[in-house]
Design a protein around this motif. Structure first.
Motif, short mmCIF file in Angstrom:
data_model
loop_
_atom_site.label_atom_id
_atom_site.label_comp_id
_atom_site.label_asym_id
_atom_site.label_seq_id
_atom_site.Cartn_x
_atom_site.Cartn_y
_atom_site.Cartn_z
N ALA A 71 28.49 33.20 35.52
CA ALA A 71 29.49 34.21 35.39
C ALA A 71 29.11 35.51 35.97
O ALA A 71 29.96 36.25 36.61
N ALA A 72 27.74 35.92 35.82
CA ALA A 72 27.33 37.27 36.67
C ALA A 72 27.47 37.21 37.85
O ALA A 72 27.81 38.21 38.56
N PHE A 74 29.30 35.40 39.89
CA PHE A 74 30.74 35.17 40.09
C PHE A 74 31.32 36.65 39.93
O PHE A 74 31.99 37.28 40.74
N ASP A 75 31.30 37.30 38.73
CA ASP A 75 31.91 38.68 38.66
C ASP A 75 31.20 39.68 39.59
O ASP A 75 31.75 40.81 39.87
N LEU A 79 33.16 42.48 41.92
CA LEU A 79 33.32 43.93 41.61
C LEU A 79 33.93 44.72 42.56
O LEU A 79 34.84 45.74 42.00
N ARG A 82 37.68 43.85 42.60
CA ARG A 82 38.58 44.40 41.48
C ARG A 82 38.62 45.85 41.41
O ARG A 82 39.56 46.47 40.94
N SER A 215 25.47 42.70 43.58
CA SER A 215 26.29 41.29 43.82
C SER A 215 25.16 40.42 44.00
O SER A 215 23.94 40.64 44.29
N LEU A 282 37.11 34.14 43.94
CA LEU A 282 36.06 33.42 42.75
C LEU A 282 36.36 31.95 43.18
O LEU A 282 35.27 31.07 42.87
N PRO A 375 26.09 42.07 36.32
CA PRO A 375 27.16 42.39 35.26
C PRO A 375 27.15 41.20 34.37
O PRO A 375 28.11 40.25 34.24
N THR A 379 30.23 37.05 25.78
CA THR A 379 31.48 37.09 25.75
C THR A 379 32.07 36.32 24.67
O THR A 379 31.28 35.09 24.45
#
Length: 414
Positions: A71-72, A74-75, A79, A82, A215, A282, A375, A379
């Motif tokens: 997840a990190a 991908f996020d 960044l 977004r 990233s 993504l 990041p 969650t």
């Protein structure tokens, strides 16, 4: 004549019995008398219980690590996407991701500016550069963004209030969350000083800061004006942009404006809403690259490891209590009762093992965030999913461990 009366028996008075005084019990004795059979069997050998909890916690830690790092990654790769201040994003038809975006003719921006309900359309230049760390003097790769200095292109208050500084030649804003050693640089710029370094043997100045993060592709981000950006790419003209950022007028229907834009754009350009653009990015990282497969396989392997560990513990426990289970069968208890005891043990192990797994995962996330600048954070969805997997993992192990006992005959066991 004398009348002799029969003797009357004296009424019997019942004796008061002395109250029975129960021996005072400690908390542990009182607790164990009310606890389920599964708990008593698990705590009989505390060393084995500790090994089981450690094994389940380790399996949970592996699952949290695989899911969290995936997840990190991908996020981290979206960044910048977004943070774009746009309702509609225009990209090249050959666009793959920000690291290989290809270019788009700038005239596509001019084509959509006159469409009704379009408030603004600006170009965004993005590429990667190798810069020298001002502290360590080591070279590293950063994402370089060239934006308009007239209107905000990114949702960074620190960038938007420093747009005038970017009008100066070779002046940049630096990502304070970049991966690497930059404590002195950040401290100097926060105190109003400028840090100097070089990109491609060209001296630059860092005049401000913002917060974004690293990233999977690069260690951080630099933001400057479009003119400063193009100075580092002499082979690239101002007509070759990376993205077009479109803002619609307040109260306008974004979907309708998007349909109007698609109607005028040729096949070399693709327009989509900002969220659709992020979803496309993504999907590329999750479906085209091996990242999703690798981390998914790692999660599955951690799940299997957990099943094996719990099965070994429960299987040994079942064998140790085989005679007790046979006695239950001889007394008339069915297989369901025995299965319930083993599953009870499995659920207790799942809960006890999950607690240290979560604690270790939180510490692991904090370490990764500090070292790798990714990041990553816990969650609720991931917490719930791993807990569900832990329950399933222990439940499956319990069912496998009980199969031999279900078919056992009490007479054979004794």
């Amino acid at each position: 004549m004398t009348l002799i009366l029969p003797e009357q028996e004296e009424p019997k008075v019942p004796l008061l019995e002395a109250p029975q005084v129960r021996p005072k019990q400690g908390f542990w004795q009182s607790f164990t008398q009310r606890t389920p059979i599964g708990w008593k069997q698990l705590t009989k050998k505390k060393g084995r219980l500790f090994v089981a909890i450690a094994g389940i916690g380790f399996a949970d830690l592996l699952m949290f690590a695989q899911m969290g790092i995936q997840a990190a990654l991908f996020d981290g790769n979206v960044l910048l996407n977004r943070s774009m201040d746009a309702d509609i994003v225009i990209r090249s038809a050959q666009y793959r991701d920000l690291s290989l975006a290809n270019t788009l003719p700038r005239r596509r921006i001019y084509q959509v500016q006159d469409i009704p309900n379009v408030a603004s359309a600006d170009a965004l230049y993005i590429s990667t550069v190798v810069w020298r760390n001002p502290e360590t003097r080591l070279k590293t790769q950063l994402t370089l963004v060239g934006q308009s200095v007239e209107r905000p292109a990114l949702n960074f208050p620190e960038v938007n209030k420093n747009l005038d500084k970017l009008k100066q030649p070779d002046t940049f804003l630096f990502d304070r969350k970049a991966r690497g050693k930059y404590e002195n640089v950040v401290a100097a710029v926060e105190n109003g000083k400028m840090a100097t370094t070089e990109i491609e043997r060209r001296s630059i100045k860092v005049a401000g800061l913002f917060s974004l993060g690293a990233s999977f592709a690069t260690d951080g981000t630099l933001i400057t004006s479009q003119e400063n950006f193009l100075r580092f790419f002499p082979e690239r003209t101002s007509g070759q942009i990376t993205l077009g950022l479109v803002k619609v007028k307040d109260g306008s229907d974004v979907k309708q404006v998007l349909a109007d834009i698609k109607a005028v754009l040729p096949k070399d350009a693709i327009a989509s809403t900002k969220q659709e653009y992020i979803d496309y990015e993504l999907a590329y990282w999750g479906e085209t690259t091996p990242i999703g497969v690798v981390f998914g396989f790692g999660t599955a392997m951690a799940f299997v490891v957990g099943i094996v560990i719990v099965f070994q513990i429960l299987s040994t426990d079942v064998n140790d209590h085989l005679s007790e289970y046979a006695t239950f069968k001889a007394m008339g208890y069915g297989d369901r009762f025995i299965v319930f005891i083993v599953l009870e043990e499995a659920m207790i192990l799942a809960i006890l093992g999950f607690i240290p797994g979560v604690g270790l995962a939180l510490a692991q996330y904090a370490l990764i965030q500090n070292v790798a600048a990714l990041p990553i954070a816990m969650t609720f969805a991931r917490f719930s999913f791993v807990f569900f997997l832990t329950l399933v993992m222990c439940g499956v192990s319990g069912l496998i461990a009980i199969r031999k006992l279900q078919s056992a005959d009490p007479a054979d066991i004794f």
